[in-house]
Scaffold this motif. Structure first.
Motif, PDB file in Angstrom:
ATOM      1  N   ILE A 103       0.847  -1.198   0.000  1.00 35.97           N
ATOM      2  CA  ILE A 103       0.000   0.000   0.000  1.00 35.97           C
ATOM      3  C   ILE A 103       0.879   1.242   0.000  1.00 35.97           C
ATOM      4  CG2 ILE A 103      -1.895   1.178   1.163  1.00 35.97           C
ATOM      5  CD1 ILE A 103      -1.856  -1.528   2.962  1.00 35.97           C
ATOM      6  N   LEU A 104       0.504   2.178  -0.868  1.00 39.10           N
ATOM      7  CA  LEU A 104       1.163   3.478  -0.852  1.00 39.10           C
ATOM      8  C   LEU A 104       0.107   4.536  -1.090  1.00 39.10           C
ATOM      9  CD1 LEU A 104       3.636   5.355  -0.835  1.00 39.10           C
ATOM     10  CD2 LEU A 104       3.898   4.906  -3.289  1.00 39.10           C
ATOM     11  N   LEU A 105       0.048   5.488  -0.193  1.00 37.03           N
ATOM     12  CA  LEU A 105      -0.923   6.573  -0.315  1.00 37.03           C
ATOM     13  C   LEU A 105      -0.179   7.877  -0.543  1.00 37.03           C
ATOM     14  CD1 LEU A 105      -3.936   7.370  -0.091  1.00 37.03           C
ATOM     15  CD2 LEU A 105      -3.523   7.772   2.352  1.00 37.03           C
ATOM     16  N   THR A 106      -0.428   8.493  -1.702  1.00 37.42           N
ATOM     17  CA  THR A 106       0.126   9.820  -1.964  1.00 37.42           C
ATOM     18  C   THR A 106      -1.002  10.827  -1.905  1.00 37.42           C
ATOM     19  OG1 THR A 106      -0.162   9.695  -4.353  1.00 37.42           O
ATOM     20  CG2 THR A 106       1.871   8.775  -3.443  1.00 37.42           C
ATOM     21  N   TRP A 107      -0.700  12.072  -2.138  1.00 39.16           N
ATOM     22  CA  TRP A 107      -1.729  13.089  -1.972  1.00 39.16           C
ATOM     23  C   TRP A 107      -2.832  12.956  -3.005  1.00 39.16           C
ATOM     24  CZ3 TRP A 107      -3.332  16.720  -5.513  1.00 39.16           C
ATOM     25  CH2 TRP A 107      -2.526  16.880  -6.636  1.00 39.16           C
ATOM     26  N   ASP A 108      -2.511  12.306  -4.158  1.00 42.58           N
ATOM     27  CA  ASP A 108      -3.506  12.234  -5.216  1.00 42.58           C
ATOM     28  C   ASP A 108      -3.855  10.822  -5.655  1.00 42.58           C
ATOM     29  OD1 ASP A 108      -1.445  12.787  -8.179  1.00 42.58           O
ATOM     30  OD2 ASP A 108      -1.026  11.761  -6.287  1.00 42.58           O
ATOM     31  N   LYS A 109      -3.164   9.812  -5.104  1.00 45.15           N
ATOM     32  CA  LYS A 109      -3.450   8.443  -5.541  1.00 45.15           C
ATOM     33  C   LYS A 109      -3.261   7.459  -4.397  1.00 45.15           C
ATOM     34  CE  LYS A 109      -2.153   8.753 -10.431  1.00 45.15           C
ATOM     35  NZ  LYS A 109      -1.266   8.217 -11.493  1.00 45.15           N
ATOM     36  N   MET A 110      -3.928   6.319  -4.531  1.00 42.12           N
ATOM     37  CA  MET A 110      -3.659   5.204  -3.652  1.00 42.12           C
ATOM     38  C   MET A 110      -3.239   4.020  -4.504  1.00 42.12           C
ATOM     39  SD  MET A 110      -5.976   3.234  -0.786  1.00 42.12           S
ATOM     40  CE  MET A 110      -6.870   2.221  -1.948  1.00 42.12           C
ATOM     41  N   TYR A 111      -2.095   3.457  -4.156  1.00 44.45           N
ATOM     42  CA  TYR A 111      -1.592   2.286  -4.852  1.00 44.45           C
ATOM     43  C   TYR A 111      -1.805   1.089  -3.927  1.00 44.45           C
ATOM     44  CZ  TYR A 111       0.725   5.867  -7.639  1.00 44.45           C
ATOM     45  OH  TYR A 111       0.976   6.947  -8.430  1.00 44.45           O
TER      46      TYR A 111
END
Length: 124
Positions: A103-111
């Motif tokens: 899991i990776l959460l950035t300001w504009d996406k979630m992977y």
């Protein structure tokens, strides 16, 4: 293409140990991700087992389901793109398919990526 591959499952007697591995492919920067283990027993919902790096920018803090604390240990080796789940004192109720989740959460996406699962069977 992002890939996660679990291994290390098998059949073990109650009280035994297994170490599961989750290897990340070359499709993503493994050390940026939180890595979690989930499990799903027949007829039950998938449940969280442990996570390393969740809610932690350094990606080293570990979390465990309350019922598993003291028996399971999660660790990671970023140089090998691998996360391990050491499982000790296994019980028949630990029988399930174990899944790795990155899991990776950035300001504009979630992977969010899942492996195919590895079967763990604990006999009584």
């Amino acid at each position: 293409e992002v890939q996660l591959v679990e291994s290390g499952g098998g059949l073990v007697q109650a009280g035994g140990s297994l170490t599961l591995s989750c290897v990340g492919g070359s499709g993503f920067t493994f050390d940026e991700y939180a890595i979690a283990w989930f499990r799903q027993a027949p007829g039950k919902e998938r449940e969280g087992v442990s996570c390393i790096g969740c809610f932690d920018s350094i990606k080293g803090t570990t979390y465990y389901a309350d019922s598993l604390k003291g028996r399971f240990t999660i660790s990671r080796d970023n140089a090998k793109n691998t996360v391990y789940l050491q499982m000790n004192s296994l019980k028949p109720e630990d029988t399930a398919v174990y899944y790795c989740n990155a899991i990776l959460l950035t300001w504009d996406k979630m992977y969010n990526y899942w492996g195919q699962g590895t079967q763990v069977t604990v006999s009584s």
